[in-house]
Design an enzyme around this catalytic site. Structure first.
Site, PDB file in Angstrom:
ATOM      1  N   ASP A  67       1.079 -76.265 -93.619  1.00 30.95           N
ATOM      2  CA  ASP A  67       2.445 -76.109 -94.113  1.00 30.95           C
ATOM      3  C   ASP A  67       2.667 -77.130 -95.228  1.00 30.95           C
ATOM      4  O   ASP A  67       2.315 -78.300 -95.072  1.00 30.95           O
ATOM      5  CB  ASP A  67       3.407 -76.346 -92.942  1.00 30.95           C
ATOM      6  CG  ASP A  67       4.860 -76.261 -93.361  1.00 30.95           C
ATOM      7  OD1 ASP A  67       5.139 -75.631 -94.396  1.00 30.95           O
ATOM      8  OD2 ASP A  67       5.710 -76.821 -92.638  1.00 30.95           O
ATOM      9  N   ASN A  69       5.883 -77.221 -96.973  1.00 32.20           N
ATOM     10  CA  ASN A  69       7.310 -77.457 -97.259  1.00 32.20           C
ATOM     11  C   ASN A  69       8.130 -77.790 -96.009  1.00 32.20           C
ATOM     12  O   ASN A  69       9.362 -77.751 -96.052  1.00 32.20           O
ATOM     13  CB  ASN A  69       7.919 -76.260 -97.999  1.00 32.20           C
ATOM     14  CG  ASN A  69       7.915 -74.995 -97.144  1.00 32.20           C
ATOM     15  OD1 ASN A  69       7.365 -75.004 -96.036  1.00 32.20           O
ATOM     16  ND2 ASN A  69       8.517 -73.942 -97.636  1.00 32.20           N
ATOM     17  N   ASP A  71       8.696 -76.255 -93.183  1.00 35.07           N
ATOM     18  CA  ASP A  71       9.405 -75.250 -92.367  1.00 35.07           C
ATOM     19  C   ASP A  71       8.622 -74.857 -91.110  1.00 35.07           C
ATOM     20  O   ASP A  71       9.037 -73.969 -90.368  1.00 35.07           O
ATOM     21  CB  ASP A  71       9.781 -74.015 -93.196  1.00 35.07           C
ATOM     22  CG  ASP A  71       8.562 -73.223 -93.654  1.00 35.07           C
ATOM     23  OD1 ASP A  71       7.422 -73.660 -93.386  1.00 35.07           O
ATOM     24  OD2 ASP A  71       8.752 -72.152 -94.275  1.00 35.07           O
ATOM     25  N   ASP A  75       1.513 -72.066 -95.513  1.00 33.68           N
ATOM     26  CA  ASP A  75       1.826 -71.330 -96.742  1.00 33.68           C
ATOM     27  C   ASP A  75       0.690 -71.449 -97.751  1.00 33.68           C
ATOM     28  O   ASP A  75      -0.276 -72.177 -97.541  1.00 33.68           O
ATOM     29  CB  ASP A  75       3.160 -71.820 -97.330  1.00 33.68           C
ATOM     30  CG  ASP A  75       3.247 -73.343 -97.329  1.00 33.68           C
ATOM     31  OD1 ASP A  75       2.292 -73.976 -97.821  1.00 33.68           O
ATOM     32  OD2 ASP A  75       4.246 -73.900 -96.801  1.00 33.68           O
ATOM     33  N   ASP A 144      -6.304 -59.191 -97.298  1.00 32.22           N
ATOM     34  CA  ASP A 144      -6.339 -58.213 -96.213  1.00 32.22           C
ATOM     35  C   ASP A 144      -5.689 -56.933 -96.729  1.00 32.22           C
ATOM     36  O   ASP A 144      -4.654 -57.002 -97.403  1.00 32.22           O
ATOM     37  CB  ASP A 144      -5.548 -58.761 -95.018  1.00 32.22           C
ATOM     38  CG  ASP A 144      -6.181 -58.417 -93.689  1.00 32.22           C
ATOM     39  OD1 ASP A 144      -6.479 -57.224 -93.494  1.00 32.22           O
ATOM     40  OD2 ASP A 144      -6.353 -59.318 -92.843  1.00 32.22           O
ATOM     41  N   ASP A 251      -8.307 -53.590 -92.929  1.00 30.31           N
ATOM     42  CA  ASP A 251      -7.811 -53.704 -91.559  1.00 30.31           C
ATOM     43  C   ASP A 251      -7.939 -52.385 -90.811  1.00 30.31           C
ATOM     44  O   ASP A 251      -7.665 -51.317 -91.367  1.00 30.31           O
ATOM     45  CB  ASP A 251      -6.321 -54.085 -91.653  1.00 30.31           C
ATOM     46  CG  ASP A 251      -5.665 -54.257 -90.306  1.00 30.31           C
ATOM     47  OD1 ASP A 251      -6.011 -55.220 -89.613  1.00 30.31           O
ATOM     48  OD2 ASP A 251      -4.813 -53.417 -89.941  1.00 30.31           O
ATOM     49  N   GLU A 324     -13.103 -54.092 -91.088  1.00 30.13           N
ATOM     50  CA  GLU A 324     -12.909 -54.410 -89.673  1.00 30.13           C
ATOM     51  C   GLU A 324     -13.463 -53.241 -88.880  1.00 30.13           C
ATOM     52  O   GLU A 324     -12.782 -52.259 -88.624  1.00 30.13           O
ATOM     53  CB  GLU A 324     -11.431 -54.628 -89.332  1.00 30.13           C
ATOM     54  CG  GLU A 324     -11.282 -55.182 -87.915  1.00 30.13           C
ATOM     55  CD  GLU A 324      -9.879 -55.067 -87.322  1.00 30.13           C
ATOM     56  OE1 GLU A 324      -9.600 -55.784 -86.350  1.00 30.13           O
ATOM     57  OE2 GLU A 324      -9.079 -54.248 -87.795  1.00 30.13           O
ATOM     58  N   HIS A 387      -8.734 -63.799 -85.470  1.00 29.80           N
ATOM     59  CA  HIS A 387      -7.366 -64.036 -84.996  1.00 29.80           C
ATOM     60  C   HIS A 387      -6.928 -63.068 -83.906  1.00 29.80           C
ATOM     61  O   HIS A 387      -5.779 -63.106 -83.494  1.00 29.80           O
ATOM     62  CB  HIS A 387      -6.415 -63.932 -86.189  1.00 29.80           C
ATOM     63  CG  HIS A 387      -6.417 -62.554 -86.781  1.00 29.80           C
ATOM     64  ND1 HIS A 387      -7.473 -62.059 -87.524  1.00 29.80           N
ATOM     65  CD2 HIS A 387      -5.528 -61.545 -86.689  1.00 29.80           C
ATOM     66  CE1 HIS A 387      -7.221 -60.824 -87.868  1.00 29.80           C
ATOM     67  NE2 HIS A 387      -6.050 -60.468 -87.389  1.00 29.80           N
ATOM     68  N   ASP A 388      -7.809 -62.176 -83.470  1.00 32.42           N
ATOM     69  CA  ASP A 388      -7.449 -61.200 -82.433  1.00 32.42           C
ATOM     70  C   ASP A 388      -8.111 -61.470 -81.096  1.00 32.42           C
ATOM     71  O   ASP A 388      -7.858 -60.750 -80.133  1.00 32.42           O
ATOM     72  CB  ASP A 388      -7.865 -59.786 -82.882  1.00 32.42           C
ATOM     73  CG  ASP A 388      -7.050 -59.294 -84.066  1.00 32.42           C
ATOM     74  OD1 ASP A 388      -5.861 -59.637 -84.154  1.00 32.42           O
ATOM     75  OD2 ASP A 388      -7.612 -58.565 -84.894  1.00 32.42           O
TER      76      ASP A 388
HETATM   77  C1  GLC Z   1      -6.187 -55.418 -86.896  1.00 37.13           C
HETATM   78  C2  GLC Z   1      -5.745 -56.850 -87.075  1.00 37.13           C
HETATM   79  C3  GLC Z   1      -4.744 -57.183 -86.016  1.00 37.13           C
HETATM   80  C4  GLC Z   1      -3.543 -56.278 -86.214  1.00 37.13           C
HETATM   81  C5  GLC Z   1      -3.968 -54.806 -86.185  1.00 37.13           C
HETATM   82  C6  GLC Z   1      -2.882 -53.921 -86.693  1.00 37.13           C
HETATM   83  O1  GLC Z   1      -6.855 -55.214 -85.711  1.00 37.13           O
HETATM   84  O2  GLC Z   1      -6.851 -57.706 -87.067  1.00 37.13           O
HETATM   85  O3  GLC Z   1      -4.347 -58.529 -86.057  1.00 37.13           O
HETATM   86  O4  GLC Z   1      -2.612 -56.508 -85.196  1.00 37.13           O
HETATM   87  O5  GLC Z   1      -5.083 -54.563 -87.010  1.00 37.13           O
HETATM   88  O6  GLC Z   1      -2.699 -54.077 -88.080  1.00 37.13           O
END
Ligand code: GLC
Ligand code: CA
Length: 604
Positions: A67, A69, A71, A75, A144, A251, A324, A387-388
């Site tokens: 971050d 700023n 908040d 960013d 992305d 994605d 992905e 991140h999933d």
């Molecule tokens: C992909 C992303 C995930 C998102 C999903 C819907 O699997 O990695 O984080 O929630 O698509 O866009």
């Protein structure tokens, strides 16, 4: 596709698995001098062109990285401030999860404007600065690209939802219900489910039809049978390519098409013949009508052709398309590269290797052999974390040797042939820290699925830069709590410790970039009957062979690398890298490894 990502499964069922600049727009591609010993810089135009083939790609979840700023939300300027750190780590490209304007229901994966930056993350000017500053450091920015769905607040959907005869109506997937009459909405058109739980069909009272959403209700699926949707995305790609992005990560790409026949999907049965039930309490479906339909291939050929328009000298190097691609086997993965004359992705993710989710030598050996032998001349993209999914500690750790195990995993990641993708924080050994109370959950699937599914907050906690209260992430209140272990697990502490995970990552990346066998060498499995230690050799013409052994057990092991496999003769080894406390072996036929120990050596 099933988003069975989080449930630690054996990937046994036939069901498909989804868990779950210019890059320097700088004349002549000038790069400033780098600190000695920090990273090799590839400067010839040939290596610029295919920079992605032996590359290191770093995934940033912008909300959680830095971050700038106060908040409490990371960013773009925060990322720009940390570029020297990423250069010193040896990163070639950063994949940013979505930073476009978004209502943030799915933290950016619900996009309401594809040609701007969300004010939470900055401005287009900040973005351009990030691309330019990254370019000066030989780092590309990868965006992305979410093509399966938009936000329900996107102008296209607002139009589409406004009336049945609006020109945007057929940009989305609208259908009548089963048994629907003038007064009765009937029931959803079929049994298709959202990856995020329950029916994928949402009733719209105003226009009296259902719309399809593979993910959240607020993420309506686009209709890819409509050519206008294709044109719209080609235009979006060009918008970002002109700004100098290094490529895109597509994605949820396998969810692009649904079967127009609209038939129900099959239910997956357990071994007792009863329907398997998922974390949301619904029967698990086989994905046969909504996942990996062939229509996505021509679409990706179009997107690749669009991207290739920008492979000129003005923008050094090819733009790269990453997918992905959670797929059930190597044959399906191979299709994602496309035919030679109509290429699709350069780098569809090989989730076969990284999401085995248990330290099983035989499974790793067989998936790595697949990647080596079944993808023709294509380059595998190895990835273990994102991140999933819960982080490495939660999927591979034993609670005692997690650090050693993370060394094992990172060795497979960087010492295998191909491109390596990893997730921010893995390089310092950040741990999964899920919420402990439902009331604290930020990711909506954690609310729907609690307590079986706690959502993805645990792997999205702020980057741990130092030991201060908010770990150097923010001066404000962080959007997700900073894990208490940041007192000891942080970049500053790691930089002061030659045995840290960070030092280990840097050494592996340096080897990947500078050792000729690692740069181009084939992968050949060694000692192939061993079920406790995974060993392989990297071999390139004219370069010394390099052997790698990783112990998958908590017991010391002694391995003989002249055993079954490549037919090596006993020879002396020169150590290139080994786990802290490891010993230098006398010979190739006697390599000793400590618990979850790693050894890398050159055959002499
Ligand atoms: C992909 C992303 C995930 C998102 C999903 C819907 O699997 O990695 O984080 O929630 O698509 O866009
Ligand atoms: Ca879709």
């Amino acid at each position: 596709m099933h988003w069975t990502k989080r449930i630690i499964t054996t990937i046994a069922s036939c069901a498909l698995i989804l868990f779950s600049g210019p890059w320097a727009q700088i004349a002549g591609g000038q790069t400033p001098p780098v600190k000695p010993g920090t990273r090799p810089s590839s400067s010839s135009s040939a290596s610029m062109q295919d920079w992605w083939k032996n590359a290191v790609i770093y995934e940033i979840y912008p909300r959680s990285f830095q971050d700038s700023n106060g908040d409490g939300i990371g960013d773009l300027n925060g990322i720009t401030d940390r570029l020297d750190y990423l250069r010193d780590l040896g990163v070639d490209a950063i994949w940013l999860t979505p930073v476009y304007p978004s209502p943030q229901v799915d933290f950016g994966y619900d996009i309401s404007d594809y040609k701007n930056i969300d004010p939470q993350y900055g401005t287009l000017a900040d973005f351009d600065r990030l691309v330019a500053e990254a370019g000066k450091r030989n780092i590309r920015i990868i965006m992305d690209m979410v093509m399966n769905h938009t936000s329900d607040k996107h102008e296209w959907f607002i139009q589409s939802q406004s009336s049945r005869d609006n020109p945007y109506r057929d940009w989305y997937m609208w259908h009548d219900g089963k048994g629907q009459t003038a007064t009765d909405k009937g029931v959803p058109p079929n049994n298709w489910q959202s990856v995020f739980g329950h029916s994928a069909w949402q009733w719209d009272e105003k226009t009296r039809q259902y719309y399809y959403h593979k993910f959240y209700i607020q993420q309506p699926d686009l209709n890819w049978y409509n050519p206008k949707v294709h044109q719209a995305f080609e235009d979006i790609l060009r918008f970002w390519l002109k700004r100098g992005v290094g490529g895109f990560r597509f994605d949820a790409i396998t969810t692009l098409y649904e079967d127009p026949g609209m038939a129900d999907e099959g239910v997956v049965m357990d071994k007792d013949g009863k329907p398997k039930i998922n974390a949301y309490g619904d029967p698990q479906l086989d994905g046969s009508k909504t996942d990996n339909l062939p229509g996505l291939h021509p679409v990706m050929q179009e997107m690749r052709a669009t991207s290739d328009e920008f492979n000129s000298n003005k923008f050094p190097g090819e733009r790269v398309l990453i997918g992905e691609t959670y797929l059930p086997n190597i044959e399906e993965l191979k299709k994602m590269y496309g035919p030679v004359d109509k290429p699709e992705f350069q780098l569809p993710m090989d989730t076969q290797v990284g999401f085995i989710n248990k330290l099983d030598v035989t499974a790793f050996r067989s998936k790595l052999i697949d990647a080596e032998t079944h993808l023709s001349a294509n380059i595998p993209l190895i990835v273990f974390d994102n991140h999933d999914n819960p982080r490495l500690d939660a999927r591979y750790g034993d609670g005692v040797h997690d650090t050693e195990i993370e060394r094992v995993i990172s060795t497979i990641l960087f010492a295998s042939r191909g491109t390596s993708l990893f997730y921010y924080g893995d390089e310092i050994g950040m741990k999964t820290t899920p919420p402990t109370r439902k009331a604290d959950v930020k990711d909506p699937i954690g609310v729907t699925g609690w307590p079986k599914e706690k959502g993805r907050d645990g792997e999205r906690t702020p980057m741990q830069w130092n030991a201060s209260k908010n770990a150097g992430f923010t001066t404000g209140t962080p959007w997700l709590p900073v894990p208490p272990n940041s007192a000891t697990i942080n970049v500053k502490a790691a930089e002061a410790n030659p045995d840290s995970m960070l030092a280990w990552y840097k050494s592996l990346i340096l080897l990947k970039k500078t050792n000729p066998a690692f740069e181009q060498g084939a992968n050949l499995m060694l000692d192939t009957d061993n079920t406790k230690v995974l060993s392989w050799m990297r071999q390139a013409q004219g370069a010394p062979q390099v052997v790698v052994s990783v112990n998958f057990t908590a017991d010391p092991q002694l391995v003989n690398l002249t055993a079954s496999g490549a037919g090596l003769e006993p020879a002396h080894l020169k150590t290139l890298l080994k786990s802290p406390g490891g010993v230098d072996p006398v010979s190739l036929d006697r390599v000793a490894l400590g618990p979850f120990g790693v050894y890398i050596g050159e055959v002499q």
